[in-house]
Design an enzyme around this catalytic site. Structure first.
Site, PDB file in Angstrom:
ATOM      1  N   GLY A 111      17.624  30.900  34.033  1.00  0.00           N
ATOM      2  CA  GLY A 111      17.095  32.255  33.848  1.00  0.00           C
ATOM      3  C   GLY A 111      16.538  32.848  35.124  1.00  0.00           C
ATOM      4  O   GLY A 111      16.187  34.022  35.170  1.00  0.00           O
ATOM      5  N   SER A 140      22.667  28.142  34.296  1.00  0.00           N
ATOM      6  CA  SER A 140      22.488  28.432  32.867  1.00  0.00           C
ATOM      7  C   SER A 140      23.475  27.635  32.000  1.00  0.00           C
ATOM      8  O   SER A 140      24.389  26.973  32.513  1.00  0.00           O
ATOM      9  CB  SER A 140      22.711  29.922  32.620  1.00  0.00           C
ATOM     10  OG  SER A 140      24.089  30.200  32.730  1.00  0.00           O
ATOM     11  N   CYS A 141      23.305  27.756  30.706  1.00  0.00           N
ATOM     12  CA  CYS A 141      24.171  27.035  29.758  1.00  0.00           C
ATOM     13  C   CYS A 141      25.642  27.446  29.908  1.00  0.00           C
ATOM     14  O   CYS A 141      26.530  26.603  30.016  1.00  0.00           O
ATOM     15  CB  CYS A 141      23.689  27.258  28.330  1.00  0.00           C
ATOM     16  SG  CYS A 141      23.279  28.978  27.968  1.00  0.00           S
ATOM     17  N   HIS A 195      28.244  35.671  34.886  1.00  0.00           N
ATOM     18  CA  HIS A 195      28.627  34.257  34.833  1.00  0.00           C
ATOM     19  C   HIS A 195      29.581  33.865  35.963  1.00  0.00           C
ATOM     20  O   HIS A 195      29.487  32.760  36.501  1.00  0.00           O
ATOM     21  CB  HIS A 195      29.249  33.940  33.468  1.00  0.00           C
ATOM     22  CG  HIS A 195      28.365  34.363  32.324  1.00  0.00           C
ATOM     23  ND1 HIS A 195      28.502  35.583  31.698  1.00  0.00           N
ATOM     24  CD2 HIS A 195      27.319  33.748  31.743  1.00  0.00           C
ATOM     25  CE1 HIS A 195      27.582  35.687  30.751  1.00  0.00           C
ATOM     26  NE2 HIS A 195      26.847  34.594  30.760  1.00  0.00           N
ATOM     27  N   HIS A 221      27.827  28.939  22.072  1.00  0.00           N
ATOM     28  CA  HIS A 221      28.691  29.931  22.724  1.00  0.00           C
ATOM     29  C   HIS A 221      30.132  29.434  22.605  1.00  0.00           C
ATOM     30  O   HIS A 221      30.382  28.226  22.477  1.00  0.00           O
ATOM     31  CB  HIS A 221      28.413  30.010  24.222  1.00  0.00           C
ATOM     32  CG  HIS A 221      27.007  30.326  24.615  1.00  0.00           C
ATOM     33  ND1 HIS A 221      26.385  31.493  24.295  1.00  0.00           N
ATOM     34  CD2 HIS A 221      26.122  29.616  25.362  1.00  0.00           C
ATOM     35  CE1 HIS A 221      25.161  31.498  24.824  1.00  0.00           C
ATOM     36  NE2 HIS A 221      24.977  30.363  25.468  1.00  0.00           N
TER      37      HIS A 221
HETATM   38  P1  NAD Z   1      11.440  29.190  25.601  1.00  0.00           P
HETATM   39  O1  NAD Z   1      10.867  30.550  25.423  1.00  0.00           O
HETATM   40  O2  NAD Z   1      11.960  28.456  24.436  1.00  0.00           O
HETATM   41  O3  NAD Z   1      10.367  28.262  26.307  1.00  0.00           O
HETATM   42  C1  NAD Z   1       9.614  28.667  27.408  1.00  0.00           C
HETATM   43  C2  NAD Z   1       8.278  27.954  27.389  1.00  0.00           C
HETATM   44  O4  NAD Z   1       7.544  28.322  28.558  1.00  0.00           O
HETATM   45  C3  NAD Z   1       7.417  28.343  26.192  1.00  0.00           C
HETATM   46  O5  NAD Z   1       6.853  27.179  25.651  1.00  0.00           O
HETATM   47  C4  NAD Z   1       6.345  29.243  26.795  1.00  0.00           C
HETATM   48  O6  NAD Z   1       5.113  29.134  26.102  1.00  0.00           O
HETATM   49  C5  NAD Z   1       6.220  28.666  28.197  1.00  0.00           C
HETATM   50  N1  NAD Z   1       5.665  29.600  29.188  1.00  0.00           N
HETATM   51  C6  NAD Z   1       5.473  30.939  29.074  1.00  0.00           C
HETATM   52  N2  NAD Z   1       4.918  31.425  30.207  1.00  0.00           N
HETATM   53  C7  NAD Z   1       4.771  30.385  31.051  1.00  0.00           C
HETATM   54  C8  NAD Z   1       4.267  30.252  32.361  1.00  0.00           C
HETATM   55  N3  NAD Z   1       3.776  31.297  33.034  1.00  0.00           N
HETATM   56  N4  NAD Z   1       4.289  29.023  32.935  1.00  0.00           N
HETATM   57  C9  NAD Z   1       4.769  27.951  32.274  1.00  0.00           C
HETATM   58  N5  NAD Z   1       5.253  28.032  31.013  1.00  0.00           N
HETATM   59  C10 NAD Z   1       5.254  29.227  30.408  1.00  0.00           C
HETATM   60  O7  NAD Z   1      12.555  29.362  26.728  1.00  0.00           O
HETATM   61  P2  NAD Z   1      13.820  28.442  26.954  1.00  0.00           P
HETATM   62  O8  NAD Z   1      14.920  28.908  26.071  1.00  0.00           O
HETATM   63  O9  NAD Z   1      13.437  27.019  26.916  1.00  0.00           O
HETATM   64  O10 NAD Z   1      14.238  28.860  28.429  1.00  0.00           O
HETATM   65  C11 NAD Z   1      13.636  28.297  29.570  1.00  0.00           C
HETATM   66  C12 NAD Z   1      14.535  28.510  30.768  1.00  0.00           C
HETATM   67  O11 NAD Z   1      15.763  27.823  30.529  1.00  0.00           O
HETATM   68  C13 NAD Z   1      14.918  29.964  31.056  1.00  0.00           C
HETATM   69  O12 NAD Z   1      15.107  30.113  32.445  1.00  0.00           O
HETATM   70  C14 NAD Z   1      16.259  30.100  30.359  1.00  0.00           C
HETATM   71  O13 NAD Z   1      17.058  31.127  30.878  1.00  0.00           O
HETATM   72  C15 NAD Z   1      16.852  28.728  30.629  1.00  0.00           C
HETATM   73  N6  NAD Z   1      17.903  28.297  29.683  1.00  0.00           N
HETATM   74  C16 NAD Z   1      17.745  28.532  28.360  1.00  0.00           C
HETATM   75  C17 NAD Z   1      18.756  28.140  27.497  1.00  0.00           C
HETATM   76  C18 NAD Z   1      18.663  28.399  26.026  1.00  0.00           C
HETATM   77  O14 NAD Z   1      19.678  28.579  25.397  1.00  0.00           O
HETATM   78  N7  NAD Z   1      17.497  28.397  25.422  1.00  0.00           N
HETATM   79  C19 NAD Z   1      19.891  27.503  27.983  1.00  0.00           C
HETATM   80  C20 NAD Z   1      19.981  27.228  29.355  1.00  0.00           C
HETATM   81  C21 NAD Z   1      18.975  27.665  30.208  1.00  0.00           C
END
Ligand code: NAD
Length: 337
Positions: A111, A140-141, A195, A221
């Site tokens: 992200g 990313s995924c 992407h 996806h």
């Molecule tokens: P999420 O919202 O499920 O989890 C994020 C966590 O971070 C939450 O627990 C939140 O409370 C915490 N958080 C919020 N503000 C914060 C801060 N300032 N410092 C530390 N922690 C904080 O998000 P996610 O889906 O796990 O995504 C996390 C990252 O992974 C993003 O960059 C996203 O793009 C990437 N990502 C997500 C996916 C997906 O499908 N979920 C897949 C691949 C990559």
């Protein structure tokens, strides 16, 4: 001795990375952070993780909710070898100055923009580039899924051009604040989707154009990929090349894998939380027409980046070489068996 890893942001990705680290003989989870004292925070404590407040002035909020925290993110980072930042997209970059100030190595997620780190990472494609680095971004995924597939083919046969369409799950299953109930949303509407350039952040010499659509589903996806080849190649050769890569799984529609729903049903039997770390390629979708290879694959967005984070830790801390690290991650997460 096991290296100490902090997880900053115990959300969808953070909890999966933490659980995967627990399975590694050469790593331990030093602690995890949360911003809110919700059920996820209580579960983290119940599972034995040391919990810290991601935002320093929230310690009181946790205490008021009856959840004991060990301190703040800054306390956690005093005695760790590396932090895996799993905060929401665009938040990781705001956490980076703290990691710089404390001199802690950090892994960011997809992200974030690519310039957050020295290297954009996908284990089988460019493990070596992350060796010893201070900051690495696991892509990313969708980019992980595309990069794995393209790299595996490129390793075996020369590629001229890739065109891919991403049919994207609209949100993760836990999401109840946004979504797309009825419709197909071109996202983005303008060419190209991000992407393609993101794949190029790992494989710079790949000529690729991607488009993307969001659809009302939450579990996976789907990618429709067309690859123009430099020379002749057969369906059998492509299948054999994909079969050689443990992080790619070949599934047959004729075995009952008629949709992503069936792939997830299979993953529910196979793994904790139906985490499918592998690309799921439909065998029957592999076709060659006029020198162009066609492949359809499905990607479980919540888990595909988990093994990549584990390998990134080993590369950055120089714990093992590429082959050994990937083998160990695959063994512990039961990938390719
Ligand atoms: P999420 O919202 O499920 O989890 C994020 C966590 O971070 C939450 O627990 C939140 O409370 C915490 N958080 C919020 N503000 C914060 C801060 N300032 N410092 C530390 N922690 C904080 O998000 P996610 O889906 O796990 O995504 C996390 C990252 O992974 C993003 O960059 C996203 O793009 C990437 N990502 C997500 C996916 C997906 O499908 N979920 C897949 C691949 C990559």
């Amino acid at each position: 001795m096991a290296v100490k890893v902090a997880i900053n942001g115990y959300g969808t990705i953070g909890k999966r990375v933490a659980d995967a680290i627990r399975l590694q003989p050469d790593m331990e989870v030093a602690g995890v952070t949360k911003t809110k004292p919700d059920f996820d925070a209580r579960m983290a404590v119940k599972k034995g993780y040391r919990l810290y407040a991601a935002i320093p002035d929230r310690v009181k909020v946790f205490e008021e909710a009856g959840i004991e925290v060990e301190g703040t993110i800054e306390d956690l980072l005093q005695d760790v070898d590396i932090v895996v930042d799993c905060s929401p997209g665009k938040v990781g970059v705001q956490n980076k100055p703290l990691y710089e100030r404390l001199g802690v190595k950090a892994i960011f997620q997809g992200g974030e923009k690519k310039d957050v780190a020295d290297v954009s990472f996908s284990a089988i494609a460019n493990f070596e580039e992350a060796v010893g680095k201070q900051f690495v971004r696991v892509v990313s995924c969708n980019t992980t899924g595309l990069t794995r597939l393209i790299y595996t083919i490129k390793k075996n046969f020369p590629i001229r051009k890739v065109r891919a369409t991403m049919i994207r799950r609209v949100v993760d299953p836990k999401e109840d604040k946004k979504g797309l109930v009825n419709g197909i949303e071109p996202n983005p509407i303008k060419l190209p989707s991000h992407h393609g350039p993101d794949v190029q952040s790992v494989l710079p010499d790949i000529n690729i154009v991607t488009t993307a659509f969001k659809v009302p589903t939450t579990i996976m996806h789907v990618h429709s990929v067309a690859i123009e080849m430099e020379g002749d190649v057969t369906e059998e050769e492509i299948k054999n090349a994909l079969l050689e890569e443990p992080r790619i799984m070949l599934l047959r529609s004729s075995d009952g894998f008629t949709s992503t729903a069936k792939i997830i049903e299979f993953a529910r039997e196979l793994r904790l939380r139906y985490d499918l770390y592998e690309n799921a390629v439909w065998t029957e979708s592999i076709g060659v027409v006029d020198g162009e290879v066609y492949i359809t694959q499905a990607i479980n967005q919540e888990s595909i980046v988990v093994p990549e984070n584990i390998d990134a830790i080993r590369a950055m801390l120089e714990l093992k070489d590429k082959e050994e690290s990937i083998k160990e991650t695959n063994r512990t997460l039961k990938i390719g068996i």
